[in-house]
Design an enzyme around this catalytic site. Sequence first.
Site, PDB file in Angstrom:
ATOM      1  CB  CYS A 184      65.198  72.611 100.949  1.00  0.00           C
ATOM      2  SG  CYS A 184      64.381  73.224  99.478  1.00  0.00           S
ATOM      3  CB  CYS A 240      62.790  79.904  98.139  1.00  0.00           C
ATOM      4  SG  CYS A 240      61.578  78.831  98.912  1.00  0.00           S
ATOM      5  CB  CYS A 276      58.714  76.579 104.153  1.00  0.00           C
ATOM      6  SG  CYS A 276      59.108  75.102 103.227  1.00  0.00           S
ATOM      7  CG  HIS A 320      41.229  71.274  85.508  1.00  0.00           C
ATOM      8  ND1 HIS A 320      41.599  70.079  84.925  1.00  0.00           N
ATOM      9  CD2 HIS A 320      39.879  71.384  85.332  1.00  0.00           C
ATOM     10  CE1 HIS A 320      40.511  69.490  84.416  1.00  0.00           C
ATOM     11  NE2 HIS A 320      39.474  70.263  84.644  1.00  0.00           N
ATOM     12  CB  CYS A 347      45.483  72.313  81.865  1.00  0.00           C
ATOM     13  SG  CYS A 347      46.690  71.034  81.499  1.00  0.00           S
ATOM     14  CB  CYS A 370      47.058  66.176  87.543  1.00  0.00           C
ATOM     15  SG  CYS A 370      47.335  67.925  87.182  1.00  0.00           S
ATOM     16  CB  CYS A 375      52.792  76.641  86.416  1.00  0.00           C
ATOM     17  SG  CYS A 375      52.951  76.996  88.155  1.00  0.00           S
ATOM     18  CB  CYS A 411      54.607  70.314  87.307  1.00  0.00           C
ATOM     19  SG  CYS A 411      55.586  71.438  88.320  1.00  0.00           S
TER      20      CYS A 411
HETATM   21 FE1  FSX Z   1      60.313  75.528 101.392  1.00  0.00          FE
HETATM   22 FE2  FSX Z   1      62.433  77.270 100.428  1.00  0.00          FE
HETATM   23 FE3  FSX Z   1      60.064  74.218  99.337  1.00  0.00          FE
HETATM   24 FE4  FSX Z   1      62.493  74.453  99.665  1.00  0.00          FE
HETATM   25  O1  FSX Z   1      63.903  77.275 101.414  1.00  0.00           O
HETATM   26  S1  FSX Z   1      59.219  76.220  99.702  1.00  0.00           S
HETATM   27  S2  FSX Z   1      61.118  73.408 101.156  1.00  0.00           S
HETATM   28  S3  FSX Z   1      61.547  74.358  97.680  1.00  0.00           S
HETATM   29  O2  FSX Z   1      63.148  76.128  99.301  1.00  0.00           O
HETATM   30  O3  FSX Z   1      61.317  77.033 101.858  1.00  0.00           O
HETATM   31 FE1  SF4 Z   2      43.643  69.353  84.598  1.00  0.00          FE
HETATM   32 FE2  SF4 Z   2      45.958  68.225  85.329  1.00  0.00          FE
HETATM   33 FE3  SF4 Z   2      44.489  67.161  83.369  1.00  0.00          FE
HETATM   34 FE4  SF4 Z   2      45.765  69.477  83.001  1.00  0.00          FE
HETATM   35  S1  SF4 Z   2      46.683  67.484  83.336  1.00  0.00           S
HETATM   36  S2  SF4 Z   2      43.654  68.987  82.391  1.00  0.00           S
HETATM   37  S3  SF4 Z   2      45.557  70.387  85.044  1.00  0.00           S
HETATM   38  S4  SF4 Z   2      43.913  67.359  85.568  1.00  0.00           S
HETATM   39 FE1  SF4 Z   3      51.601  72.924  90.257  1.00  0.00          FE
HETATM   40 FE2  SF4 Z   3      54.135  72.699  89.512  1.00  0.00          FE
HETATM   41 FE3  SF4 Z   3      52.927  75.067  89.388  1.00  0.00          FE
HETATM   42 FE4  SF4 Z   3      53.520  74.003  91.757  1.00  0.00          FE
HETATM   43  S1  SF4 Z   3      54.969  74.655  90.189  1.00  0.00           S
HETATM   44  S2  SF4 Z   3      51.579  74.963  91.189  1.00  0.00           S
HETATM   45  S3  SF4 Z   3      53.213  71.802  91.361  1.00  0.00           S
HETATM   46  S4  SF4 Z   3      52.399  73.239  88.185  1.00  0.00           S
END
Ligand code: FSX
Ligand code: SF4
Ligand code: SF4
Length: 318
Positions: free
Chosen positions: A64, A67, A167, A242, A245, A272, A281, A293
């Site tokens: 998409c 990236c 992807c 986790h 976290c 989650c 992250c 997230c």
């Molecule tokens: Fe995939 Fe890249 Fe997800 Fe998008 O192009 S990793 S669908 S965020 O951006 O390939």
């Molecule tokens: Fe684990 Fe998600 Fe709860 Fe954080 S929010 S403690 S990663 S289950």
């Molecule tokens: Fe999880 Fe968001 Fe990190 Fe992806 S970017 S691994 S969904 S916390």
Amino acid sequence: MKNKESLHNCQQKKTGVSRRTFLKTVTGTAAGIGISQMFNPALVLAMEKALENHPVLWIQGQGCTGCSVSLLNSVEPSIADVLLKVISLQFHPSVMASEGETAMKNLYEIAEKYKGKFSLAVEGAIPVAADGKYCIIGEIDHKEITMVDVVKDLGAKAGSVLAIGACAAYGGIPAAEGNVTGATGVMDFFKTAGIKTPTVNIPGCPPHPDWIVGSIAHLLTKGVPELDEYGRPVVFYGENIHDNCPRLEQYEEGELSEKLSDPKGCRMDLGCKGPDTYADCYKRKWNSGMNWCVDNAVCIGCVEPGFPDATSPFYEPA
Ligand code: FSX
Ligand code: SF4
Ligand code: SF4
């Protein structure tokens, strides 16, 4: 070869910060977040030399472009510094000025010139069904060039390959249930094609800009970083979300969020997937360190090989 010349010229220009200063900045600002483990000031000089001879050719298949957008959000270092000073990016369909046959010929010429040295960055999955015809990325002499053709040709010629995003790494969303196009990730594609070029997976949908920039910089200067069993750099993907976290204490005390707008509480009941996900992250955060997230929603396990099928439904407990 307008794009090659313009990108090259940009690299030659003095644009405020020299490559040397930039590389020093990378070394400095990365302290404490992992990249520091890869670089030290003594390497700066070696990096400057190494980068001259290692262009990056970035191709896009079934994705998409998220990236690329994520990479363009790189703030520290800024995307301008990344493109002009750390990566010799000689081909990128979204940011280069060149297009059409000129661009395609240029792509192949650079690959030939830097055979065994350039790095091929693959974004998006590779659709192998219908002889690759689901993804035609260009034409040379009236012959259609598919994503399959380019990954096969350039993948074999490259010194290294970066599979950027879920992807390219594992098939991701295009390879989700149904998958009529036969979407597949780079490593699986290479296995079938008998290509042995060293490959680094940088999954995420999209991946964090630091994961992309850090992995490219490491690859071009020090070689392939330490990888986990799924081909991901341990420095970015080595820790369980986790276990680290900020809401772990709330999880342990049974304090669970009931809705996404709850400012506190563990997100387990909201779906989650942190317990099955490995990435940094929780401490790196997104959007220049603003949030991540779990702050606003849940972790959907976007860096894991099974994403998205194995981590779906996203908003229901595993
Ligand atoms: Fe995939 Fe890249 Fe997800 Fe998008 O192009 S990793 S669908 S965020 O951006 O390939
Ligand atoms: Fe684990 Fe998600 Fe709860 Fe954080 S929010 S403690 S990663 S289950
Ligand atoms: Fe999880 Fe968001 Fe990190 Fe992806 S970017 S691994 S969904 S916390």
